[in-house]
Design an enzyme around this catalytic site. Sequence first.
Site, PDB file in Angstrom:
ATOM      1  CG  ASP A  62      -2.043  -1.026   1.076  1.00 10.60           C
ATOM      2  OD1 ASP A  62      -2.702  -1.346   2.083  1.00 10.60           O
ATOM      3  OD2 ASP A  62      -2.251  -1.520  -0.054  1.00 10.60           O
ATOM      4  CG  LEU A 108      -9.585 -41.149 -16.656  1.00 11.78           C
ATOM      5  CD1 LEU A 108      -8.919 -40.735 -17.960  1.00 11.78           C
ATOM      6  CD2 LEU A 108     -10.737 -42.108 -16.937  1.00 11.78           C
ATOM      7  CD  GLU A 121     -12.363 -39.911 -26.317  1.00 14.84           C
ATOM      8  OE1 GLU A 121     -11.977 -39.226 -25.351  1.00 14.84           O
ATOM      9  OE2 GLU A 121     -13.543 -40.166 -26.540  1.00 14.84           O
ATOM     10  CE  LYS A 165      -4.885 -38.981 -18.317  1.00 15.38           C
ATOM     11  NZ  LYS A 165      -4.482 -37.613 -18.040  1.00 15.38           N
ATOM     12  CD  GLU A 197      -7.850 -32.380 -19.590  1.00 21.21           C
ATOM     13  OE1 GLU A 197      -8.902 -32.821 -19.085  1.00 21.21           O
ATOM     14  OE2 GLU A 197      -6.735 -32.526 -19.058  1.00 21.21           O
ATOM     15  CE  LYS A 200     -13.087 -41.130 -22.701  1.00 26.11           C
ATOM     16  NZ  LYS A 200     -13.619 -39.839 -23.114  1.00 26.11           N
TER      17      LYS A 200
HETATM   18  S1  IVH Z   1     -12.620 -39.086 -19.953  1.00 24.78           S
HETATM   19  C1  IVH Z   1     -13.696 -39.861 -15.254  1.00 24.78           C
HETATM   20  N1  IVH Z   1     -11.174 -38.400 -21.998  1.00 24.78           N
HETATM   21  O1  IVH Z   1      -7.619 -36.934 -17.779  1.00 24.78           O
HETATM   22  C2  IVH Z   1     -13.303 -38.834 -16.138  1.00 24.78           C
HETATM   23  N2  IVH Z   1     -10.503 -37.637 -19.861  1.00 24.78           N
HETATM   24  O2  IVH Z   1      -6.284 -38.259 -15.546  1.00 24.78           O
HETATM   25  C3  IVH Z   1     -13.528 -39.228 -17.546  1.00 24.78           C
HETATM   26  N3  IVH Z   1      -8.490 -36.235 -19.883  1.00 24.78           N
HETATM   27  O3  IVH Z   1      -9.816 -35.908 -15.265  1.00 24.78           O
HETATM   28  C4  IVH Z   1     -12.527 -38.596 -18.322  1.00 24.78           C
HETATM   29  N4  IVH Z   1      -8.172 -36.279 -22.049  1.00 24.78           N
HETATM   30  O4  IVH Z   1      -9.484 -34.300 -17.259  1.00 24.78           O
HETATM   31  C5  IVH Z   1     -11.322 -38.319 -20.668  1.00 24.78           C
HETATM   32  N5  IVH Z   1     -10.004 -37.881 -23.907  1.00 24.78           N
HETATM   33  C6  IVH Z   1     -10.162 -37.770 -22.595  1.00 24.78           C
HETATM   34  C7  IVH Z   1      -9.269 -37.029 -21.797  1.00 24.78           C
HETATM   35  C8  IVH Z   1      -9.477 -36.997 -20.420  1.00 24.78           C
HETATM   36  C9  IVH Z   1      -7.731 -35.820 -20.899  1.00 24.78           C
HETATM   37  C10 IVH Z   1      -8.264 -35.896 -18.463  1.00 24.78           C
HETATM   38  C11 IVH Z   1      -9.524 -35.629 -17.663  1.00 24.78           C
HETATM   39  C12 IVH Z   1      -9.412 -36.525 -16.447  1.00 24.78           C
HETATM   40  C13 IVH Z   1      -7.954 -36.813 -16.429  1.00 24.78           C
HETATM   41  C14 IVH Z   1      -7.652 -38.071 -15.658  1.00 24.78           C
END
Ligand code: IVH
Length: 757
Positions: free
Chosen positions: A95, A142, A175, A177, A240, A363
């Site tokens: 300040d 995850l 997909e 990550k 994300e 997934k």
């Molecule tokens: S599916 C239960 N898909 O990774 C959450 N997550 O380490 C389902 N992430 O918290 C997430 N790419 O923020 C999903 N193609 C993708 C992703 C993804 C990055 C992140 C997400 C999650 C983290 C877990």
Amino acid sequence: MPSEKANSKAQAKGKAQTKGKAQTKGKAQAKGKAQTKKSKPRNGQQGKPQGKSKVSVDTPLKSKAEYQKALAELKRHDALYHQEDNPQISDAAYDALRRRVEAYEEANQPEDLFTSEAKHSIGAKPARGFSKVAHEAALYSLANSFDEEEFHDFIERTRKFLSLKDAEPLVIRGEPKIDGLSLSLTYENGELVLAATRGDGSVGENVTANALTLSEEYIPKKLKAKSGTPIPAKLIVRGEVYMARDDFLALNKAQEAAGAKIFANPRNAAAGSLRQLDSTITATRPLRFVAYGWGEVQGTLLPQVDTISGVLACLKAWGFSVPEQFPCKVLSSDSVEDLLAYHGKLESQRADMEFDMDGVVFKIESRAYCKRLGAVARAPRWAIAHKFAPERAESQIEAIELQVGRLGTLTPVAHLKPVNVGGVMVSRATLHNPEEIRRKDVRPDDRVELQRAGDVIPQVVRAFPEKRKKNSKPWKFPTTCPCPIKSKVVLQENGKRAECSGGAKCVPQQQARIVHFVSRAALDIEGLGEKVVEQLWQAGLVRTPADLFTLAERDGGQDNKPIAEWEGWGETSARNLFEAIEAGRSASLVRVLFGLGIPMVGEVAAETLATRWQSLTAIRQAMEQAAKNEAERNEIISLDGFAEKMAEAIINWFAEPENQLLYKTLEEVLSPTPPQVRSKTGALAGEVVVFTGKLETMSRSEAKELSKSQGARVASSVSKETTLVVLGPGSGKKGRAAEALGITTLDEEQWRRRVGV
Ligand code: IVH
């Protein structure tokens, strides 16, 4: 994606919101008029001057050069405060500095050509921190697989849970990550009303103002209605936020030119940019968003969306970018090898991708399967992050030191010349245990190869013996603990475990317990890491986790210098610490139990105990009873996932006087949030179910999950609490016990009818 279970915590939300308000203070008020900030008089300090700033309060700036220097300094402190959450001077000093700059500007305007920068560019100070939001549907993380075997296990586990026959395919979607940070977006009648970070999964930060600055291409402010995908009354989108590599490099260049913070990697840059207290800064950052699923969708008649790809198609139609422009693949897991090949291909293209990725998320395509699979602890069973091979780098060891764990385990840690390993600066790496050091023959001045995979602690992979000096000698594991009393080191498990024998007298061990209690997975008290715990300990202020909760009232008492006046601290950082501790009082009961470090109580067991008894006191009383009484003991043994050895370890922990003392004090100072009681209205509400024998139509795991979703508690053995036993072929002892106790028994078909499947 299945709608995840709502986990609203009104209590936590209420507290956090009050917190948000209380945090607004300070420089905003100080703007313009000179203002002398009055610190409250401390014990033993009455009458002492409070101004502790190095800046002389009212000395005017005499020249333009002096002014420019002071202005630069002011900007630096603003950036430390606003952008880095790392204030380095007290509010009073800030300040005073600001008043001098403004006074100069006032006196020299408008004749001087330069603009009034202090007033125009800095502006009012935003509220410190974001307000908190309780997620309506929890954000999960995850589970990871780090090699092919773990990935095969995931497929096997999933098929087993779903009781799939060999001929039945399991379609899997892959997909990339993306390495960013997760964001939850809530739309009401098609309009974006809330954006929240993940936080601890239950409570996140409200970053709506910042999310609104992202381009329409990534975050539509209004959903687009299309035929076939009408706008839902409510939609919670999950995805994300990330930064493309080129954008990250350009941002760092600009930051460097401006003398501002350089980000270590695109993920840090994305997180730092989204979590700006001033959304005009976020607006200048090249953030992107990809939507990978939804947490909830209500009030619309969507066409049958029975696959994850279908979910993404809806999200795309509403205007989101989805992981479609990225290479994705839908495969049948009959060809696990193909899935692994897809992983391998993405990994090989990793360096050429537009964005950072740290693995592949696989997934289960079928939403019906996803729903049946549900989640365990904080991760869904329907997905896995299959990570890429760890990043590696070479560095020089400067010293090997022992780190004392909360249970007295001594881990040798290599202190290294800092090196960048896959975007993160690493200066310490674990050497695991005495046997590992011996096997790898790592020596204190060796050059070594390091690796880092995801959030896992960096490891020393191997030494380069050809690069070491001739007179180098193998490292001898110390015979005493680094604790002040130098307790003897005890080697166990053929040298795979070294332990300090000091127990409660070993200071680093006690400190490690406190650090664990406040760590991210436990109470998650921000700003309270190893160093701060050590400082508080050295000052004699904290000896146990319970002491933290009386710290604010003891601060500055008994000739103690207030924390705000300690080296490296200021009023703001001290206040933040107290506020974070305060918020910890209402952490979830599961986290408190986990944080206590009770033997064998991980997150799953903590959840079981918390769900069963709902309060700290009730859990203690149950354990005290169990120590005296066989029937109570059996009840604990019968908890799902518990067994005799585990029950024994927990009961013994509660019987230890020092644990009793800590636990009872925590009962007084904490008000933890109990877990939500599962459905009180389901077909099995209030029932305690035991399964025994073989089930013909579904796996035991699925049957347990289904029972829980219908309001039942599942136990692993029959006790006086049991109300239902589901008997299958081959049930032995448990079936007889049920009969002896006159408990209702059902066969599989009767049970299926009860739960309505
Ligand atoms: S599916 C239960 N898909 O990774 C959450 N997550 O380490 C389902 N992430 O918290 C997430 N790419 O923020 C999903 N193609 C993708 C992703 C993804 C990055 C992140 C997400 C999650 C983290 C877990």
